[in-house]
Enzyme design. Sequence first.
Site, mmCIF file in Angstrom:
data_model
loop_
_atom_site.group_PDB
_atom_site.id
_atom_site.type_symbol
_atom_site.label_atom_id
_atom_site.label_comp_id
_atom_site.label_asym_id
_atom_site.label_seq_id
_atom_site.Cartn_x
_atom_site.Cartn_y
_atom_site.Cartn_z
ATOM 1 C CB SER A 1 2.972 -2.671 -4.480
ATOM 2 O OG SER A 1 4.150 -2.953 -5.520
ATOM 3 C CB THR A 2 2.630 0.111 1.159
ATOM 4 O OG1 THR A 2 3.565 1.114 0.419
ATOM 5 C CG2 THR A 2 3.955 -0.921 1.499
ATOM 6 C CB CYS A 3 0.634 2.177 -3.450
ATOM 7 S SG CYS A 3 1.136 1.127 -5.065
ATOM 8 C CB VAL A 4 -1.739 -2.265 -4.804
ATOM 9 C CG1 VAL A 4 -2.353 -0.981 -5.845
ATOM 10 C CG2 VAL A 4 -0.653 -2.763 -5.050
ATOM 11 N N GLY B 1 -3.587 3.082 -5.699
ATOM 12 C CA GLY B 1 -2.461 2.644 -5.065
ATOM 13 C C GLY B 1 -1.462 3.649 -5.077
#
Length: 1024
Positions: free
Chosen positions: A990-993, A715
Site C-alpha cells: 500500500s504505497t499510500c501508507v 495514505g
Amino acid sequence: MLPLFGDENRRKINLGGSSSVSTLSSITDQAKARRIERTEQKRRNDSATRIQAWWRAVSGIRAAKKIMRSSFEADIEGLTGLRCMVLIGVDQQLLGKWSQTIVANGEASLFAPSVGSNRSSWQVLIRQAFVLLLRATAASPKSVNAINHLKIMNMLLSPEVVTRHLGPTGRDAAGNILAYALKRRFYSLLSEAIRSIPTTEAKTSLSLPLLIPPATAAFSLFSTTSVAYADSLAALLENVLTIPLLPNRLPLPTLTHLSSHFPFSSFSLLSFSLDDCTVIDRIHLVANLVAFTPPRYAVLPAPALTAYLKLLTALFDSLPAEAFEEPSKRYASASAAATSGDVDSDDESRPVVSIVSSFTPTAPPTPLPDLDARTLKRLSTLVASAHISSLLTVTQKHSDATRSALFSMLLALEGVWPGKSSAILGAIVVGSGGASVIKELWRGSVRRANATNILREFQRSSEESEASIPSIIFLADLYTHALLTMGDDEFFGTSAHAGGSSSAPRNPMSLDELTVFSRLLLDVAFGLYQGPVDSEGDTNMSGTTGPRSVRFTWEEVREKVTRCLVAIHARDSRRPFTPPDHWLVSAQVDLRSFVEAALFEEQQISSNNSRAVTARQVARLAPRLGILHNIPFSIPFSTRVQVFRSFIFSDMMSRRTEEDQYSHRHGSRLHVIIRRENIAQDGFDRLKDLDLKSRIGITFIDKFGEEEAGIDGGGVFKEFFTSLCKEAFDTDRGLWLANKKNELYPNPHSYAVETHNLNWYRFIGRIIGKAMYEGILVDIAFAGFFLAKWLGKQSFLDDLASLDPDLYSGLIFLKHYAGNPEDLSLNFTVAVEDFGATKSVDLVPNGSNIAVTKENRLQYIYLVSHYRLSKQIKQQSEAFFEGLSEIIDHKWLKMFNQQELQILIGGTDNPVDLDDLQGNTQYGGIYDSNHGTIISFWRVVRSFDQEQRRALLRFVTSCSRPPLLGFKELVPNFAIRDAGADELRLPTSSTCVNLLKLPRYQSEKVLRTKLLQAITANAGFDLS
C-alpha cells in the site's frame, strides 16, 4: 473768599497718575524723533562727502586718462604709449588701436621699445599688456580687435619671434610673460574665449586658430621639471580639455597643432584636483582625452601611460553610474538591480520575496545632463573592442604597475557604465589575450591576496588589501563572463573540440588554481554577508561606502564575488573537482545557533510582508538568510534541509489556528471526490482553486460509480497524488518533453502556451509545491536548466548539452572555429520547428541582417543558448512557478542548487542504507523485529544489490530514492504487516501508507523468489 493770587499758572497735579504717564511718553517720543533726525542728517552729510570725494576722484582719473590718452596718441608704438595703455586698463577702443597699429607695422614695432635701458620697463609693461589683451579677447572673442590681440599674444609667446628680437634672453622673457599670465587666470580666460564661439561658427572662426597656440606655449617655454610646466598641464586639462566637443570646434590645422603640441608624454607630471570640475566638465574631459590620446598609446612612455590610465580611473570613479549612457537608457540597469532578487538571476524569472515594512528604499539617482550625440559617440570608443584590445596589447610590454592601472581603469569603466559591462568584459574574453589576462590577474596579485586583510579593509582597520581588491573584483567579473560561454570540456580541459583549432582555448585557470581561488572568494563573501553588526542587530552593509580603492559599495563587491563563486560552484556540482567540505564554513559558525537565527529572521520578515524586497535587501536585514539565499553551499545540505522543513513547520503552525477555527464551523478538512478512471482531470477540476496547504481528504469513486471503502488518513491522498503525478508528467500528454537522460522540461511548442495548457502548468506547479510542503517524494527527474529557473538562476551554454546535443556541438564548433565565422553564413536568428514547419526567429532586432563575425560570435552563442533554454519556455515556466510559489515561498528554495533541489523533490541518489531503513521500520499483525519471517526478510534484502533495493523502495513507497535526512523522515514510516500464511501469494504494498504486506514465508529461498518477483513485476496496489 477770593484767592490772594491767581492760580492760572499753578501746576496741576492729577493724583490718579494718567496724565503724568502720557506726558512722559510724549517727551520720550519727541527725543527719539530728534535723535533719528540727527542720525539721518549725519548719514546724508557723510554720503554727500563720499560722493564728492568719488566725483573728485573720477574727475581726476578722467582728467589723468585724458592726458594719458593724449600721450598714448602721440606715441602709440613707443614705451610711453605702452605705459599709458597699461595704466588706463581694459579699454577696448584703446587696446584695439594699439594692437591694430602693432600688427599693421609688423612684429618689429612690438619689440622696438625694448632696446637699451628700457628693456626692463618694457618687460614689466608688456606682460601687463598681455593680460589686458587676453581679458579683452575673452570679453569679445569674435571681434576684429580680438584677432589683432591674439596675433600679438602669439608673437609674445613664440620663442622664435621673441629670441629674434631680444636675443638669447628671448625665451626667458616669453616664459616670464606667460608665468605672469598663469597667475591671472590665463587658461580660464582662454577657455572663456573658446566657449564663447558657437560650435556652428567654430570651423569658420578667425579667432580659434589663434587661441590654441597660446594654450600649448607653456610646454615649449618651461622646463618639464618646473612647477609652471606641471601647473600649465593641469590648467590645460581643467579649462580647455573640458570644453564640449573641442575636436569638433577646431579647424583641421588647429586640431593638428593641438594634437602635435599636447604633452602626452608628460602625463606622469599631472597633478590636479577633480573637485573644481563639475560632473559635465569631467564627462567632456573624458571625451576629449579619448579623442586625442589613443593614437599615441604605442609611443607613450610607461609612466605617462600609467598616469593617463590612473587619470581615467579617477574620472570614472568620480562620476555617477550611467553618466555615459544615452538619456533614454539611463538608470535602466540601476532599476533592474533594485528589483532583482538574485546576484545570478535569470531575466526570464521572477523574484518573489517579502520584507519588513521598515525598509527605506534608496533615493533616486541624481539627474545627469543630456549629452550631445557626438559626445556619446566619442565616449562609446571607450568600450569598443578595438580600443580595449589596443590597450591590452600596448601595456603588455610595460611594467606590472601599468597593467594594474589598466585593470583598475577597466573596472572603474564598468562601474560608471554598467550597461556596457558585458561589452567591456566580452572584448577581453574574445580577444586572443583574454586567457592571459585572467592568468595574469590570478598569478600577479590575487593568488597572494588574503581574505582576512580584505575583511579588515571592510572594517576600515587595514590598508594592506587595497592593492588586491580591484584585482579580485575584476578577475571575478572577467571569469564569470568567461564561464557564460565556456563548455565543460573547455572548463575541465578534457579535449579540443573536433573541427576546431588544435590550439582551441582552454580554461585559463587550472582546477587546482580554481580550488584556491574559490576558497578565497568564499571566505570573502561569507565575511561580507556576516559583516559587523551594529547595536540594532543590523549589518553595516549600508550600500553607501566601499573599499577605498574602488568606486563600488561593499554590497556591490559582495555581489560580484558571489556571482563568480556561484558559477564556479555550479561546475563543481556537475563534476566535482574540489576536496570534500571545500565549500563549507562549518568551522566559522555554530550551526545550531545559525539555524535558530535563520528561523528567527524568517519569522521577522514573514510577519511584515507589506513590501517586496530583493536578495540584496534580505542580506542586509537578515544576514543568515542572506547566506542561505546567495551562498547556500557554505552551509551543510542536511542543515539547509532542516531549515527548509522548519520553515514549512512554522508556516503549518501559523495556519493551524486558522484551520482549527474554520473546522469548528465547517469540518476538519477539505473533502474531494475523484473518479479512479479519471484521476488527472478530476484532480485539476477539483483542486485548481483550493488551498493546497490545507488538509485534504480524498474519496475515490470506482469504475462502477461507487465510493471506495475507507477513511483517508493521509495514505489515500498519497496514492491519489502519486497517480496524479504519473499522469500529469506523462510526455504523451504533450505538456512535457524528456531529454536523453529522461529528465523533464516544459514543451516549447506554441500550443503549450495556450491558456488552458498554461493553467495546467500552474496546477502542476501547485501539486509539486504540495508534495514538497508535505514531504512527499516524487519519482520524477527534471532537467537541470529547468531546475535552475526554479531558483531564478541563469542557464549557460553548457546546460544546452542536456537539451539539444547537436545544437550544443554546433555552437562549440563555432566558438573554437579557427577560420572566418562569416564563411559559415550565420546570422542572428534561430530556427524553430513547430508542428512540422520551420520558421526563423530574430535573436536581436533585424537579426536576419546581422552576420555572425569573429567579434560577435560569443554574443550569438549566448543569445542562442538563452533563447532555447529560457525564452522558448518562458510562459510555461512562469505559470509553473506561479503555482509552485503559492505553496512554497520562493526564497526557501534559494537555499539549494539544481542538484539539491532535485533531491528535495525526489530524494537522494545515495545508496539505500539498510541499517537506517531497518531501524525506522514499524511492524503490524503478528510481526515484530524478532519474528522469523522478518529476520529472513532482512537477511534477503541485505543480499540485494542497490538496484534491487531501490526497486523494493519504489514498490513500497512509490519512490526509489531514500528520504533526504534518512528514513526517520519518511511519513508514514516504512512498515511491514502480516499478510497471511499463503506462501503462493506474492507480497503486495500500500504505497499510500508505505506498507509492505508480507506473507509468512517459511523458506528464505521462497521469500527471496516471491519478493523479487513482486518488486520487479510491479505488482499493483492492494486495498486488502
